[in-house]
Design a protein around this motif. Sequence first.
Motif, PDB file in Angstrom:
ATOM      1  N   VAL A 107       0.822  -1.206   0.000  1.00 55.06           N
ATOM      2  CA  VAL A 107       0.000   0.000   0.000  1.00 55.06           C
ATOM      3  C   VAL A 107       0.854   1.252   0.000  1.00 55.06           C
ATOM      4  O   VAL A 107       0.632   2.171  -0.796  1.00 55.06           O
ATOM      5  CB  VAL A 107      -0.943  -0.014   1.223  1.00 55.06           C
ATOM      6  CG1 VAL A 107      -1.780   1.257   1.254  1.00 55.06           C
ATOM      7  CG2 VAL A 107      -1.846  -1.238   1.191  1.00 55.06           C
ATOM      8  N   ASP A 108       1.846   1.304   0.872  1.00 54.10           N
ATOM      9  CA  ASP A 108       2.593   2.546   1.037  1.00 54.10           C
ATOM     10  C   ASP A 108       4.098   2.377   0.890  1.00 54.10           C
ATOM     11  O   ASP A 108       4.818   3.347   0.698  1.00 54.10           O
ATOM     12  CB  ASP A 108       2.292   3.148   2.419  1.00 54.10           C
ATOM     13  CG  ASP A 108       2.854   4.544   2.585  1.00 54.10           C
ATOM     14  OD1 ASP A 108       2.738   5.341   1.637  1.00 54.10           O
ATOM     15  OD2 ASP A 108       3.423   4.828   3.655  1.00 54.10           O
ATOM     16  N   SER A 109       4.593   1.145   0.965  1.00 51.43           N
ATOM     17  CA  SER A 109       6.047   0.957   0.990  1.00 51.43           C
ATOM     18  C   SER A 109       6.663   0.830  -0.396  1.00 51.43           C
ATOM     19  O   SER A 109       7.858   1.087  -0.566  1.00 51.43           O
ATOM     20  CB  SER A 109       6.394  -0.294   1.806  1.00 51.43           C
ATOM     21  OG  SER A 109       5.847  -1.452   1.206  1.00 51.43           O
ATOM     22  N   LEU A 141       5.708   2.276  -9.397  1.00 44.80           N
ATOM     23  CA  LEU A 141       6.735   1.228  -9.461  1.00 44.80           C
ATOM     24  C   LEU A 141       6.655   0.365  -8.206  1.00 44.80           C
ATOM     25  O   LEU A 141       6.609   0.894  -7.088  1.00 44.80           O
ATOM     26  CB  LEU A 141       8.132   1.840  -9.578  1.00 44.80           C
ATOM     27  CG  LEU A 141       8.603   2.258 -10.965  1.00 44.80           C
ATOM     28  CD1 LEU A 141       9.940   2.995 -10.865  1.00 44.80           C
ATOM     29  CD2 LEU A 141       8.727   1.054 -11.878  1.00 44.80           C
ATOM     30  N   ASN A 142       6.660  -0.939  -8.371  1.00 49.95           N
ATOM     31  CA  ASN A 142       6.704  -1.894  -7.263  1.00 49.95           C
ATOM     32  C   ASN A 142       7.959  -2.759  -7.394  1.00 49.95           C
ATOM     33  O   ASN A 142       8.254  -3.272  -8.478  1.00 49.95           O
ATOM     34  CB  ASN A 142       5.467  -2.795  -7.264  1.00 49.95           C
ATOM     35  CG  ASN A 142       4.186  -2.009  -7.033  1.00 49.95           C
ATOM     36  OD1 ASN A 142       4.027  -1.340  -6.031  1.00 49.95           O
ATOM     37  ND2 ASN A 142       3.271  -2.088  -7.992  1.00 49.95           N
ATOM     38  N   PHE A 143       8.670  -2.904  -6.297  1.00 48.66           N
ATOM     39  CA  PHE A 143       9.925  -3.661  -6.276  1.00 48.66           C
ATOM     40  C   PHE A 143       9.754  -4.900  -5.404  1.00 48.66           C
ATOM     41  O   PHE A 143       9.261  -4.817  -4.270  1.00 48.66           O
ATOM     42  CB  PHE A 143      11.064  -2.794  -5.744  1.00 48.66           C
ATOM     43  CG  PHE A 143      11.341  -1.582  -6.591  1.00 48.66           C
ATOM     44  CD1 PHE A 143      12.306  -1.617  -7.579  1.00 48.66           C
ATOM     45  CD2 PHE A 143      10.627  -0.404  -6.400  1.00 48.66           C
ATOM     46  CE1 PHE A 143      12.566  -0.500  -8.374  1.00 48.66           C
ATOM     47  CE2 PHE A 143      10.869   0.715  -7.180  1.00 48.66           C
ATOM     48  CZ  PHE A 143      11.832   0.668  -8.169  1.00 48.66           C
ATOM     49  N   ILE A 144      10.185  -6.047  -5.940  1.00 46.05           N
ATOM     50  CA  ILE A 144      10.023  -7.332  -5.255  1.00 46.05           C
ATOM     51  C   ILE A 144      11.354  -8.066  -5.257  1.00 46.05           C
ATOM     52  O   ILE A 144      12.027  -8.145  -6.299  1.00 46.05           O
ATOM     53  CB  ILE A 144       8.954  -8.209  -5.948  1.00 46.05           C
ATOM     54  CG1 ILE A 144       7.621  -7.467  -6.023  1.00 46.05           C
ATOM     55  CG2 ILE A 144       8.786  -9.541  -5.227  1.00 46.05           C
ATOM     56  CD1 ILE A 144       6.599  -8.179  -6.886  1.00 46.05           C
ATOM     57  N   THR A 145      11.725  -8.603  -4.114  1.00 45.03           N
ATOM     58  CA  THR A 145      12.897  -9.482  -4.013  1.00 45.03           C
ATOM     59  C   THR A 145      12.448 -10.833  -3.478  1.00 45.03           C
ATOM     60  O   THR A 145      11.711 -10.910  -2.493  1.00 45.03           O
ATOM     61  CB  THR A 145      13.968  -8.899  -3.072  1.00 45.03           C
ATOM     62  OG1 THR A 145      13.460  -8.846  -1.737  1.00 45.03           O
ATOM     63  CG2 THR A 145      14.384  -7.501  -3.512  1.00 45.03           C
ATOM     64  N   VAL A 146      12.880 -11.894  -4.123  1.00 46.68           N
ATOM     65  CA  VAL A 146      12.585 -13.264  -3.688  1.00 46.68           C
ATOM     66  C   VAL A 146      13.882 -14.066  -3.718  1.00 46.68           C
ATOM     67  O   VAL A 146      14.798 -13.765  -4.490  1.00 46.68           O
ATOM     68  CB  VAL A 146      11.523 -13.941  -4.586  1.00 46.68           C
ATOM     69  CG1 VAL A 146      10.172 -13.281  -4.407  1.00 46.68           C
ATOM     70  CG2 VAL A 146      11.946 -13.913  -6.035  1.00 46.68           C
ATOM     71  N   LEU A 163       2.126  -9.062 -12.163  1.00 47.48           N
ATOM     72  CA  LEU A 163       1.379  -7.952 -12.765  1.00 47.48           C
ATOM     73  C   LEU A 163      -0.071  -8.353 -13.051  1.00 47.48           C
ATOM     74  O   LEU A 163      -1.006  -7.574 -12.773  1.00 47.48           O
ATOM     75  CB  LEU A 163       2.073  -7.508 -14.053  1.00 47.48           C
ATOM     76  CG  LEU A 163       1.444  -6.329 -14.794  1.00 47.48           C
ATOM     77  CD1 LEU A 163       1.497  -5.065 -13.951  1.00 47.48           C
ATOM     78  CD2 LEU A 163       2.137  -6.114 -16.146  1.00 47.48           C
ATOM     79  N   GLU A 164      -0.265  -9.546 -13.564  1.00 49.79           N
ATOM     80  CA  GLU A 164      -1.624  -9.994 -13.864  1.00 49.79           C
ATOM     81  C   GLU A 164      -2.435 -10.271 -12.600  1.00 49.79           C
ATOM     82  O   GLU A 164      -3.647 -10.068 -12.583  1.00 49.79           O
ATOM     83  CB  GLU A 164      -1.568 -11.252 -14.727  1.00 49.79           C
ATOM     84  CG  GLU A 164      -0.977 -11.025 -16.115  1.00 49.79           C
ATOM     85  CD  GLU A 164      -0.819 -12.314 -16.890  1.00 49.79           C
ATOM     86  OE1 GLU A 164      -1.163 -13.384 -16.321  1.00 49.79           O
ATOM     87  OE2 GLU A 164      -0.335 -12.269 -18.043  1.00 49.79           O
ATOM     88  N   LYS A 165      -1.749 -10.745 -11.546  1.00 48.84           N
ATOM     89  CA  LYS A 165      -2.450 -11.048 -10.302  1.00 48.84           C
ATOM     90  C   LYS A 165      -2.813  -9.780  -9.543  1.00 48.84           C
ATOM     91  O   LYS A 165      -3.927  -9.661  -9.003  1.00 48.84           O
ATOM     92  CB  LYS A 165      -1.566 -11.955  -9.423  1.00 48.84           C
ATOM     93  CG  LYS A 165      -2.190 -12.348  -8.095  1.00 48.84           C
ATOM     94  CD  LYS A 165      -3.343 -13.298  -8.264  1.00 48.84           C
ATOM     95  CE  LYS A 165      -3.858 -13.780  -6.922  1.00 48.84           C
ATOM     96  NZ  LYS A 165      -4.995 -14.716  -7.057  1.00 48.84           N
ATOM     97  N   TRP A 166      -1.898  -8.836  -9.479  1.00 50.77           N
ATOM     98  CA  TRP A 166      -2.152  -7.613  -8.723  1.00 50.77           C
ATOM     99  C   TRP A 166      -3.083  -6.653  -9.462  1.00 50.77           C
ATOM    100  O   TRP A 166      -3.892  -5.976  -8.833  1.00 50.77           O
ATOM    101  CB  TRP A 166      -0.831  -6.916  -8.410  1.00 50.77           C
ATOM    102  CG  TRP A 166      -0.022  -7.615  -7.352  1.00 50.77           C
ATOM    103  CD1 TRP A 166      -0.341  -8.775  -6.710  1.00 50.77           C
ATOM    104  CD2 TRP A 166       1.226  -7.185  -6.817  1.00 50.77           C
ATOM    105  NE1 TRP A 166       0.639  -9.111  -5.805  1.00 50.77           N
ATOM    106  CE2 TRP A 166       1.611  -8.145  -5.845  1.00 50.77           C
ATOM    107  CE3 TRP A 166       2.066  -6.109  -7.061  1.00 50.77           C
ATOM    108  CZ2 TRP A 166       2.798  -8.034  -5.123  1.00 50.77           C
ATOM    109  CZ3 TRP A 166       3.243  -5.994  -6.332  1.00 50.77           C
ATOM    110  CH2 TRP A 166       3.607  -6.957  -5.371  1.00 50.77           C
ATOM    111  N   TYR A 167      -2.939  -6.612 -10.756  1.00 50.60           N
ATOM    112  CA  TYR A 167      -3.751  -5.686 -11.555  1.00 50.60           C
ATOM    113  C   TYR A 167      -4.413  -6.481 -12.689  1.00 50.60           C
ATOM    114  O   TYR A 167      -3.869  -6.570 -13.802  1.00 50.60           O
ATOM    115  CB  TYR A 167      -2.877  -4.563 -12.100  1.00 50.60           C
ATOM    116  CG  TYR A 167      -2.031  -3.892 -11.036  1.00 50.60           C
ATOM    117  CD1 TYR A 167      -2.588  -3.015 -10.120  1.00 50.60           C
ATOM    118  CD2 TYR A 167      -0.662  -4.161 -10.939  1.00 50.60           C
ATOM    119  CE1 TYR A 167      -1.823  -2.418  -9.142  1.00 50.60           C
ATOM    120  CE2 TYR A 167       0.112  -3.565  -9.965  1.00 50.60           C
ATOM    121  CZ  TYR A 167      -0.473  -2.695  -9.059  1.00 50.60           C
ATOM    122  OH  TYR A 167       0.309  -2.097  -8.086  1.00 50.60           O
ATOM    123  N   PRO A 168      -5.560  -7.067 -12.421  1.00 50.28           N
ATOM    124  CA  PRO A 168      -6.169  -8.001 -13.392  1.00 50.28           C
ATOM    125  C   PRO A 168      -6.579  -7.345 -14.709  1.00 50.28           C
ATOM    126  O   PRO A 168      -6.543  -8.000 -15.750  1.00 50.28           O
ATOM    127  CB  PRO A 168      -7.394  -8.535 -12.637  1.00 50.28           C
ATOM    128  CG  PRO A 168      -7.135  -8.244 -11.195  1.00 50.28           C
ATOM    129  CD  PRO A 168      -6.333  -7.003 -11.166  1.00 50.28           C
TER     130      PRO A 168
END
Length: 296
Positions: A107-109, A141-146, A163-168
């Motif tokens: 949401v905010d991070s 922009l969303n940043f993900i580390t796995v 991208l498809e899951k978060w923004y259908p």
Amino acid sequence: METLLSPSTLLTPLRGTRSRPTLAVTVSPRSTVSSCAALKKPQQQAAALSAASSSHGDSAGGASRSWASFLHHGLAAAALSLAISLAPAPAPAAASEFDVLNDGPPVDSYVVDDAGVLSRVTKSDVKRIARDLEERKNIRLNFITVRKLTSKADAFEYADQVLEKWYPTIEEGSNKGIVVLVTSQKEGAVTGGPAFIKAVGDEILDATVSENLPVLATDEKYNEAIFSTARRLAAAIEGLPDTGGPSFKENKRESNFKTKEETEEKRGQFTLVVGGLLVIAFVVPMAQYYAYISKK
């Protein structure tokens, strides 16, 4: 002349004679009972003493057994508490790639650090860049580390899945960008909706994926990889000059294999040494044998 003897004179003892006292033993029932009781009392006292000693021994044995049992249980409890205190604390359950998908966008991070490789400073700087970009350019922009991927083959497929899951819908994901960094595979990916791709440009996208993410991840500089990617994408969206990125260094390592000339030289020396040893091994014993025969 008859002497008359009175009955009293007959009963009177003669002079000069002494009467012996007669011992009369009178046994009464009370004396018999008292004497039996007196005989039984020492026996009863001895039996009581033996019973008391045996009971004292039993109580002492029971007390010793109770102390041993108490000590055993106490040692067992102490060992158990020590083992529990020394046991490593269970590691907190880290989110998996599936949890990242199901939890939705932050949401905010603007950052989902599933791999746990980013510092607070990096998260704060990336958040500031992404928030300013969203406020001024309406691009998020969303940043993900796995750590690793088990459901997808590479980071690009996983980024498209996120991208498809978060923004259908296309309307929701048009101005959204996803940056994925896989630490175990030392690779990254950047994807997004049509508005995001158009704002960044294919050249910067390719450069970011081939330079910033994989090069710095190979050196395990994950903080710098994410921060430099954020700066480079933000500069491209705002129309600023390209900030550039690192490139793979060509490390020329010295070969441990010898050249052909060195091998031929060593082979000649080896042949000479082996030939000399063979000559010594055959000639010297023959010379000694010949000298021994000639003396005879």
